[in-house]
Design a protein around this motif. Sequence first.
Motif, mmCIF file in Angstrom:
data_model
loop_
_atom_site.group_PDB
_atom_site.id
_atom_site.type_symbol
_atom_site.label_atom_id
_atom_site.label_comp_id
_atom_site.label_asym_id
_atom_site.label_seq_id
_atom_site.Cartn_x
_atom_site.Cartn_y
_atom_site.Cartn_z
ATOM 1 N N PRO A 101 0.820 -1.211 0.000
ATOM 2 C CA PRO A 101 0.000 0.000 0.000
ATOM 3 C C PRO A 101 0.856 1.265 0.000
ATOM 4 O O PRO A 101 1.953 1.280 0.584
ATOM 5 N N PRO A 102 0.377 2.339 -0.608
ATOM 6 C CA PRO A 102 1.113 3.600 -0.588
ATOM 7 C C PRO A 102 1.081 4.285 0.774
ATOM 8 O O PRO A 102 1.991 5.036 1.116
ATOM 9 N N ASP A 103 0.043 4.015 1.555
ATOM 10 C CA ASP A 103 -0.095 4.637 2.868
ATOM 11 C C ASP A 103 0.850 3.980 3.877
ATOM 12 O O ASP A 103 0.865 2.750 4.005
ATOM 13 N N PRO A 104 1.653 4.760 4.612
ATOM 14 C CA PRO A 104 2.635 4.177 5.533
ATOM 15 C C PRO A 104 2.036 3.266 6.591
ATOM 16 O O PRO A 104 2.608 2.207 6.899
ATOM 17 N N SER A 105 0.900 3.627 7.171
ATOM 18 C CA SER A 105 0.319 2.782 8.219
ATOM 19 C C SER A 105 -0.197 1.471 7.640
ATOM 20 O O SER A 105 -0.026 0.399 8.243
ATOM 21 N N ARG A 107 0.920 0.056 4.942
ATOM 22 C CA ARG A 107 2.118 -0.701 4.551
ATOM 23 C C ARG A 107 2.741 -1.386 5.762
ATOM 24 O O ARG A 107 3.185 -2.533 5.686
ATOM 25 N N ALA A 108 2.738 -0.705 6.896
ATOM 26 C CA ALA A 108 3.280 -1.299 8.127
ATOM 27 C C ALA A 108 2.448 -2.498 8.564
ATOM 28 O O ALA A 108 2.997 -3.514 9.022
ATOM 29 N N LEU A 109 1.122 -2.425 8.417
ATOM 30 C CA LEU A 109 0.258 -3.552 8.777
ATOM 31 C C LEU A 109 0.550 -4.773 7.915
ATOM 32 O O LEU A 109 0.592 -5.903 8.407
ATOM 33 N N VAL A 110 0.748 -4.545 6.614
ATOM 34 C CA VAL A 110 1.084 -5.654 5.722
ATOM 35 C C VAL A 110 2.407 -6.272 6.151
ATOM 36 O O VAL A 110 2.550 -7.503 6.216
ATOM 37 N N ARG A 111 3.390 -5.437 6.480
ATOM 38 C CA ARG A 111 4.702 -5.960 6.880
ATOM 39 C C ARG A 111 4.626 -6.720 8.200
ATOM 40 O O ARG A 111 5.351 -7.702 8.396
ATOM 41 N N MET A 112 3.765 -6.278 9.101
ATOM 42 C CA MET A 112 3.598 -7.013 10.356
ATOM 43 C C MET A 112 3.038 -8.411 10.103
ATOM 44 O O MET A 112 3.494 -9.398 10.693
ATOM 45 N N LEU A 113 2.038 -8.500 9.201
ATOM 46 C CA LEU A 113 1.479 -9.796 8.866
ATOM 47 C C LEU A 113 2.511 -10.659 8.138
ATOM 48 O O LEU A 113 2.631 -11.861 8.393
ATOM 49 N N LEU A 114 3.270 -10.035 7.246
ATOM 50 C CA LEU A 114 4.312 -10.765 6.522
ATOM 51 C C LEU A 114 5.348 -11.349 7.475
ATOM 52 O O LEU A 114 5.849 -12.454 7.259
ATOM 53 N N GLY A 163 -7.929 -5.755 3.674
ATOM 54 C CA GLY A 163 -8.607 -4.703 2.923
ATOM 55 C C GLY A 163 -8.991 -5.113 1.519
ATOM 56 O O GLY A 163 -9.006 -6.296 1.175
ATOM 57 N N MET A 164 -9.275 -4.112 0.680
ATOM 58 C CA MET A 164 -9.774 -4.366 -0.666
ATOM 59 C C MET A 164 -8.674 -4.478 -1.702
ATOM 60 O O MET A 164 -8.952 -4.788 -2.865
ATOM 61 N N ASP A 165 -7.437 -4.193 -1.331
ATOM 62 C CA ASP A 165 -6.341 -4.237 -2.292
ATOM 63 C C ASP A 165 -5.477 -5.476 -2.085
ATOM 64 O O ASP A 165 -4.994 -5.737 -0.978
ATOM 65 N N TYR A 166 -5.266 -6.209 -3.144
ATOM 66 C CA TYR A 166 -4.407 -7.388 -3.154
ATOM 67 C C TYR A 166 -2.973 -6.954 -2.843
ATOM 68 O O TYR A 166 -2.497 -5.948 -3.366
ATOM 69 N N ASN A 167 -2.267 -7.708 -1.978
ATOM 70 C CA ASN A 167 -0.935 -7.262 -1.561
ATOM 71 C C ASN A 167 0.020 -8.440 -1.377
ATOM 72 O O ASN A 167 -0.329 -9.598 -1.622
#
Length: 210
Positions: A101-105, A107-114, A163-167
């Motif tokens: 995601p372009p949004d920093p927060s 993006r941080a959530l995705v990285r936490m899950l990763l 969310g609604m965006d594939y990542n």
Amino acid sequence: MAIPGKSRYVMDARPAPRAGLTLFCSREQLHSRWTRIVLAEKDVDGARIEWIEAGKPHHDLLVLNPSGQLPTLVDRDAVLYPASIVVEYLDERYPHPRLLPPDPSARALVRMLLLRLDHELLPLAEAIRIAPKAVESKAARKQLQEALAGASRLFSTRGWCLGMDYNLADCAWAALIGTLPALGLKLPDAGFQRYAERLLSRPAVQSAFR
């Protein structure tokens, strides 16, 4: 960052010349599947995959990366590993479609899950895959099944995880979910199953299980 250990194979030659991007990976290893899904989503022209078989040293890989760690990505002078580094590099190097995601927060959530997928769930599944009848695999199955049940809240009846965006996290989930039947594990509920159906219907995901 740990310094890769030396290989017991002594290489005194340069790797074969390569043009473009090359991914060294295993057909069955989950982290390799994750990177292959990301690479397929990016549809990189001219990208090559070098298949590495367990127990068979690959000359070029050991020259480029003496640890032999898979997956390893080679792009011109860059030699990159492990999988978490490879997938983020691919997303930055080939920004369409965007998988962070372009949004920093966000993006941080995705990285936490990763982080959890990379260091907990995928290794549990990999341990079961490598030694399905081992005593340790019974405990790993129980732990992984409980983790899957706890993750159900991430998946709504539509959209993707978080969310609604594939990542990138969806790509990692695809590598894991597509392997579950072979591991003797099931998805815990209908919401998770619908998410899995959407995920596994993607052409890039299907390509990693051929």
